[in-house]
Design an enzyme around this catalytic site. Structure first.
Site, PDB file in Angstrom:
ATOM      1  N   ASP A 301       0.925  -1.658   0.162  1.00  0.00           N
ATOM      2  CA  ASP A 301       0.084   0.049  -0.077  1.00  0.00           C
ATOM      3  C   ASP A 301       0.846   0.973  -0.130  1.00  0.00           C
ATOM      4  O   ASP A 301       1.721   0.946   0.305  1.00  0.00           O
ATOM      5  CB  ASP A 301      -1.260   0.226   1.596  1.00  0.00           C
ATOM      6  CG  ASP A 301      -1.805   1.294   1.170  1.00  0.00           C
ATOM      7  OD1 ASP A 301      -1.957   1.407  -0.305  1.00  0.00           O
ATOM      8  OD2 ASP A 301      -3.534   0.408   1.493  1.00  0.00           O
TER       9      ASP A 301
HETATM   10  C1  NOJ Z   1      -4.373   3.680  -0.026  1.00  0.00           C
HETATM   11  C2  NOJ Z   1      -5.401   3.511   0.134  1.00  0.00           C
HETATM   12  O1  NOJ Z   1      -5.077   2.474   1.139  1.00  0.00           O
HETATM   13  C3  NOJ Z   1      -5.425   1.893  -1.493  1.00  0.00           C
HETATM   14  O2  NOJ Z   1      -6.526   1.644  -1.178  1.00  0.00           O
HETATM   15  C4  NOJ Z   1      -5.179   2.686  -2.659  1.00  0.00           C
HETATM   16  O3  NOJ Z   1      -5.643   2.197  -3.133  1.00  0.00           O
HETATM   17  C5  NOJ Z   1      -3.707   3.256  -2.757  1.00  0.00           C
HETATM   18  N1  NOJ Z   1      -3.662   4.188  -1.103  1.00  0.00           N
HETATM   19  C6  NOJ Z   1      -3.752   4.323  -3.807  1.00  0.00           C
HETATM   20  O4  NOJ Z   1      -4.655   5.003  -3.786  1.00  0.00           O
END
Ligand code: NOJ
Length: 767
Positions: A301
């Site tokens: 993430d």
């Molecule tokens: C953080 C989020 O937790 C995740 O779900 C998301 O896909 C990414 N950022 C990218 O935007």
């Protein structure tokens, strides 16, 4: 430039040669699929041989684009460095680049200017629709309609892929029992069985039957794992769960997506029992890539590799990079840890080259499957972009999804549906005229203010006199950075005119709830009331007119105990996307008979959270001898306000004749259950018939109820249908504390009905 085009040809020739060679080698292969897969593996072998360590690390590096930002980073941050790395072939993927022109531009740099010309995979959060926005995922889950949910993901994929995107960061399959957590809006609610079915439907919708088709995108199951159990519902917080919860509640939807063919996974911000998920080898290597044999790739993430330093699990970014790759995180989203540290770690012998090769192989595999090596610009067709994005057919489909997502919570004296003429209606609440909030959180590609508001939807019905008054705003202004409870307005200056309008009306429709950005990532709340002064507004209006229909627009269960006691009709309309107003109006006026059922329990007050239907019995479940020593609250009932699976219709349904093919079974038998459902009301309608079991005695205690089947049944007024369910060892078993799936003989109960409190029951024995 000469040199550069030479390098592109170089890779193309190598691929053609190995492709041909492999075809002859594989003439004895039985299936085309195997041949294709082997060809891909062979090509990957050849590419790996050509790659420098830096180029391999580059494939594992994902940068954010230059426009949209979905994490803590400055807009356009490091632009110069990113361009330089694209040219060097040190970037394997970009996120948040969208639109054919923009995607083409970055793709062109890597394809034409980098030494090997390996195309980028382009990721984006296509969470509920793209430009045409469908209901938030939690709302879609309330439909229990797997075909409709699959279709919604399909449409999102068609639009996103037409915009140059080939990878969505969805489905989010985190089970959560805590409505304080803002991200419940992104998931399918509290139940692993329903969650697994929906997760599978979403993967199939995104990926279609052929990942290499230009209108499908690779799915990314997230967040692996446990993120929905963040302590106290506070986002990014510690997760500490026992093995039984992990194996039986958290992991099943993830496993379901592997079985459905999801090609990528995202790990997660949280730690799980002391080890950050991003650096968690048990999750990523032992379970996902080991036990489940997942052969796609895992992306971290946003900066979750870097955050392991802040968690206190890694010394510095270098250490974090080593821990993450060792644990099975194949691609680094925006921590810049791999690109900075990994090549040195490999060269110094601190990280095994095989780990690198395995990660790159997985990433290249998905790129091959998407067909990016055949044509890196296959998602970059301007004509398709124009035709597909916002296509009117997509509006029809999201309207259908939106109607199916609405849940009727209360309808005293059949106040609903509204009459189509001759009534004076006062429509009250800022959300009624809001064209932005209904798009919900996570809708980056939607145009602001592009939803049909409830006001606009209701204005289509011209037989009644409709007066709109705002009454009160929800928040002060509107921004994606709404994060502080102080943003809720305290301004009551609009109350008076709303009250006057209500006094003159036959019916008052009040649209209350949350701003679209009060849920989603980082939008945890510590209370679940109607934000701001909306509760007061509701009570003031109620004093002058009791004929209120409360329409809720929200991204999570709210505590609406007062409303449930006083307001005759309550409609849970969530945030339904582009077609919100039309869907709500059609339901209020009875052109669609609501059929949704709650995918999450609604608490009576926030102190009951976490609250869920599949709880354990405890040793003291009820008051048996009039003393205080039993599991309860002294100030509120322990049941939820509305249970999981609950939802009404304008008609009524009666369940009876619950029958089973036997009362005693051996473990390999199929258990057949049938029930008659009759539409006993005046309207045609649809019912979600639900089957729950209770395994009475377990070596690991079993929940009081577990959903194990459901069926959508269309019934004309007066009609009866027999609905059949099947149970087998897959649905009767559970995971023990070492993750082994076991089925234990003994007594079971089965319950069938229209919610998790279904009362029709039967017993059977498993020998
Ligand atoms: C953080 C989020 O937790 C995740 O779900 C998301 O896909 C990414 N950022 C990218 O935007």
């Amino acid at each position: 430039m000469k040199n550069l085009s030479k390098s592109v040809c170089y890779l193309t020739i190598i691929l053609l040669v190995v492709g041909c060679k492999n075809q002859t080698q594989n003439t004895t292969q039985n299936t085309t699929q195997n041949t294709t897969q082997n060809t891909i593996e062979y090509k990957i072998d050849s590419i790996l041989k050509l790659m420098t360590i830096e180029e391999k690390v580059g494939q594992m590096n994902q940068y954010n684009g230059f426009w949209d930002v979905t994490g803590p980073s400055p807009k356009g941050g490091d632009a110069e460095k990113k361009y330089e790395h694209l040219r060097k072939g040190w970037v394997g993927s970009m996120l948040n680049v969208r639109g054919v022109e923009n995607v083409k531009a970055v793709q062109k740099i890597v394809v034409e200017e980098s030494r090997l010309g390996i195309p980028l995979i382009i990721g984006f959060d296509v969470i509920h629709g793209y430009k045409t926005t469908s209901p938030i995922p939690l709302a879609e889950a309330a439909s229990w309609d797997l075909e409709a949910i699959k279709n919604s993901a399909r449409i999102a994929a068609i639009e996103a892929s037409a915009s140059g995107i080939n990878w969505t960061f969805a489905p989010m399959v985190d089970i959560s029992r805590d409505a304080r957590w803002g991200r419940v809006m992104e998931g399918a609610g509290e139940d692993p069985f329903l969650g697994s079915k929906i997760a599978e439907a979403r993967v199939k919708g995104f990926q279609g039957d052929d990942l290499s088709a230009p209108n499908t995108v690779a799915a990314c199951t997230k967040h692996f794992a446990g993120y929905g159990f963040s302590e106290a519902g506070r986002d990014y917080n510690t997760v500490d769960v026992g093995t039984s919860t992990l194996y039986n509640i958290i992991l099943p939807p993830f496993k379901a997506t592997v079985d459905a063919g999801a090609r990528t996974f995202m790990n997660s911000f949280n730690e799980l029992n002391g080890i950050p998920a991003t650096g968690n080898s048990f999750l990523q290597r032992d379970i996902l890539k080991g036990k489940w044999k997942f052969d796609g790739f895992v992306v971290s993430d946003w900066n979750s590799i870097g955050e392991m330093v802040v968690w206190g699990h890694a010394k510095d970014k270098k250490d974090a990079a080593k821990i993450a790759i060792t644990a099975g995180a194949d691609m680094d989203m925006e921590a810049h840890a791999y690109i900075k540290e990994l090549a040195t770690l490999v060269k110094n012998g601190d990280v095994d080259q095989d780990l690198l090769d395995d990660a790159v192989r997985r990433i290249l595999r998905v790129k091959f499957e998407l067909g990016l090596f055949d044509n890196p610009y296959k998602y970059c067709d301007e004509a398709r972009e124009k035709e597909a994005i916002g296509n009117p057919k997509h509006h029809e489909a999201v309207l259908d999804m939106a109607k199916k997502s609405i849940v009727l919570l209360k309808n005293e004296n059949n106040l609903l549906p509204l009459k189509k003429e001759g009534q004076k209606i006062a429509l009250i609440g800022a959300l009624a005229a809001d064209k932005n909030s209904p798009l919900g959180s996570w809708r980056i590609a939607a145009e602001n203010n592009s939803a049909v508001s409830v006001l606009e939807g209701m204005q289509q019905y011209t037989g009644n006199k409709l007066v709109y008054k705002k009454g009160a705003d929800v928040t002060i202004g509107e921004s994606v950075f709404l994060y502080d409870a102080k943003i809720n307005t305290t301004d009551k200056s609009g109350f008076n005119e709303a009250i006057i309008a209500a006094k003159k009306a036959d019916i008052v429709v009040m649209v209350l709830g949350e701003n679209g950005f009060q849920t989603g990532e980082a939008r945890s709340r510590s209370n679940l009331n109607l934000p701001g002064v909306q509760q007061e507004l509701l009570e003031e209006v109620y004093k002058v007119n009791k004929n209120i229909v409360l329409v809720l627009n929200n991204g999570r269960p709210l505590t609406i105990t007062w409303a449930n006691e006083h307001i005759p009709a309550i409609v849970e309309a969530w945030q339904l996307g582009t077609e919100t107003g039309n869907a709500v109006a059609q339901v209020l006026y009875g052109d669609y008979n609501p059929s949704g059922k709650l995918p999450m329990s609604f608490p009576r007050n926030v102190g009951q959270v976490p609250i869920y239907y599949n709880y354990k019995n405890t040793g003291r479940p009820a008051d048996i001898d009039g003393n205080v020593f039993w599991s309860h609250y002294t100030d509120v009932e322990k049941t939820p306000l509305y249970p999981f699976g609950y939802g009404l219709s304008y008609t009524t349904f009666k369940y009876d004749n619950l029958e089973m093919n036997n009362t005693s079974f051996s473990i390999n038998d199929e258990i057949k259950i049938s029930v008659d459902i009759t539409n006993t009301g005046k309207y045609d309608g649809k019912e979600v018939a639900q089957l729950y079991i209770r395994d009475l005695i377990g070596s690991i205690t079993r929940p009081v109820r577990e959903l194990k089947g459901f069926e959508l049944v269309d019934l004309k007024a007066g009609e009866t249908k027999t609905v059949n369910f099947t149970l087998n060892k897959e649905t009767l078993g559970f995971y023990n504390n070492t993750g082994e799936f076991i089925v234990e003989p003994g007594g079971f109960k089965v319950f069938v009905g229209g919610s998790s409190t279904a009362i029709l029951e039967a017993d059977f024995e498993l020998k």
